[in-house]
Design a protein around this motif. Structure first.
Motif, PDB file in Angstrom:
ATOM      1  N   ALA A 143      40.073  34.501  38.488  1.00  0.00           N
ATOM      2  CA  ALA A 143      40.221  35.814  39.116  1.00  0.00           C
ATOM      3  C   ALA A 143      40.454  35.668  40.609  1.00  0.00           C
ATOM      4  CB  ALA A 143      38.975  36.654  38.872  1.00  0.00           C
ATOM      5  N   ILE A 187      39.785  37.938  43.967  1.00  0.00           N
ATOM      6  CA  ILE A 187      39.033  39.125  44.364  1.00  0.00           C
ATOM      7  C   ILE A 187      38.908  39.130  45.883  1.00  0.00           C
ATOM      8  CG2 ILE A 187      36.791  40.299  44.110  1.00  0.00           C
ATOM      9  CD1 ILE A 187      36.491  38.839  41.412  1.00  0.00           C
ATOM     10  N   VAL A 241      39.237  43.768  42.825  1.00  0.00           N
ATOM     11  CA  VAL A 241      39.877  42.753  41.982  1.00  0.00           C
ATOM     12  C   VAL A 241      41.390  42.853  42.156  1.00  0.00           C
ATOM     13  CG1 VAL A 241      40.231  41.951  39.613  1.00  0.00           C
ATOM     14  CG2 VAL A 241      37.999  42.848  40.309  1.00  0.00           C
ATOM     15  N   SER A 298      42.839  39.492  37.455  1.00  0.00           N
ATOM     16  CA  SER A 298      41.923  38.682  36.653  1.00  0.00           C
ATOM     17  C   SER A 298      42.683  37.533  35.988  1.00  0.00           C
ATOM     18  CB  SER A 298      41.229  39.550  35.598  1.00  0.00           C
ATOM     19  OG  SER A 298      42.185  40.093  34.720  1.00  0.00           O
ATOM     20  N   THR A 342      39.431  32.927  45.276  1.00  0.00           N
ATOM     21  CA  THR A 342      39.520  32.624  43.850  1.00  0.00           C
ATOM     22  C   THR A 342      38.409  31.654  43.446  1.00  0.00           C
ATOM     23  OG1 THR A 342      41.055  30.831  44.341  1.00  0.00           O
ATOM     24  CG2 THR A 342      42.025  32.925  43.681  1.00  0.00           C
ATOM     25  N   ILE A 367      36.397  31.407  40.264  1.00  0.00           N
ATOM     26  CA  ILE A 367      35.814  32.662  39.782  1.00  0.00           C
ATOM     27  C   ILE A 367      36.399  32.947  38.404  1.00  0.00           C
ATOM     28  CG2 ILE A 367      35.572  35.136  40.194  1.00  0.00           C
ATOM     29  CD1 ILE A 367      36.116  34.512  43.190  1.00  0.00           C
ATOM     30  N   GLY A 379      37.995  34.624  35.416  1.00  0.00           N
ATOM     31  CA  GLY A 379      38.808  35.822  35.260  1.00  0.00           C
ATOM     32  C   GLY A 379      38.833  36.277  33.812  1.00  0.00           C
ATOM     33  N   TYR A 436      38.187  43.704  32.244  1.00  0.00           N
ATOM     34  CA  TYR A 436      37.567  42.692  33.099  1.00  0.00           C
ATOM     35  C   TYR A 436      36.540  43.296  34.052  1.00  0.00           C
ATOM     36  CZ  TYR A 436      37.023  39.090  36.630  1.00  0.00           C
ATOM     37  OH  TYR A 436      36.490  38.175  37.491  1.00  0.00           O
ATOM     38  N   LYS A 471      34.216  42.011  37.245  1.00  0.00           N
ATOM     39  CA  LYS A 471      34.023  40.850  38.127  1.00  0.00           C
ATOM     40  C   LYS A 471      32.547  40.464  38.158  1.00  0.00           C
ATOM     41  CE  LYS A 471      33.380  43.434  42.396  1.00  0.00           C
ATOM     42  NZ  LYS A 471      33.586  44.795  41.894  1.00  0.00           N
ATOM     43  N   TYR A 509      28.368  36.250  45.269  1.00  0.00           N
ATOM     44  CA  TYR A 509      29.697  36.301  45.889  1.00  0.00           C
ATOM     45  C   TYR A 509      29.640  37.212  47.116  1.00  0.00           C
ATOM     46  CZ  TYR A 509      31.642  33.949  41.796  1.00  0.00           C
ATOM     47  OH  TYR A 509      31.929  33.046  40.816  1.00  0.00           O
TER      48      TYR A 509
END
Ligand SMILES: [Zn+2]
Ligand SMILES: [Zn+2]
Length: 162
Positions: A9, A11, A17, A20, A42, A51, A53, A66, A68, A79
């Motif tokens: 992903a 973000i 986001v 994803s 990422t 990350i 996805g 999706y 996050k 995060y």
């Protein structure tokens, strides 16, 4: 099912986001998110784990539902959107009128539990709602705006309805 895998992903640090599917559709990546100007990531900042996805399952075309993550699955670090969101919500809690210092402290203590899936989340939701009700609808609207990018769909519904 042996070929199922997590995409990566991308973000922004505010928690938007971008995609994803940064791995399978790299053309959709953005270095900075065009809608908020924030830098995108990422991977986890502390140990560099990607990350997670979208979860690809061969032969299955699932709707893009999706969500996050709030914490890195690899090292447990929050995060940056999680850190920022909790900080902003704590600052707001300090500014709220009509709450005692004890209620403000309780409100702030409930925030980390709202973003993870621990057993304490339900208790945190109840405390949060009770205190925010006292703080009033304007405060609830402000809190909603901050937490919208931080907590998952289930918690959003529970805290703010619909
Ligand atoms: Zn953003
Ligand atoms: Zn990590």
């Amino acid at each position: 099912m042996s070929n199922s895998y997590y995409d990566m992903a991308q973000i922004c640090r505010n928690g938007h986001v971008i995609t994803s599917m940064a791995q399978s559709s790299p053309q959709s990546k953005q270095k900075f998110f065009s809608k908020c100007g924030e830098e995108t990531v990422t991977a986890c900042d502390s140990r560099g784990a990607p990350i997670r996805g979208y979860y690809h399952v061969p032969g299955v075309i699932a709707p893009l539902d999706y969500q996050k993550p709030a914490y890195c699955y690899n090292c447990g670090s929050p995060y940056s959107w999680t850190v920022k969101g909790i900080e902003a919500a704590s600052e707001l809690a300090d500014e709220l009128e009509g709450l005692t210092d004890d209620e403000k402290a309780q409100l702030k203590n409930s925030l980390p539990d709202l973003v993870n899936n621990s057993a304490r989340r339900t208790v945190a939701e109840i405390k949060f709602k009770k205190i925010m009700k006292k703080a009033g609808s304007q405060a609830i609207a402000a809190m909603k705006e901050i937490l919208f990018n931080v907590v998952n769909e289930t918690v959003k519904k529970s805290l703010f309805g619909g």
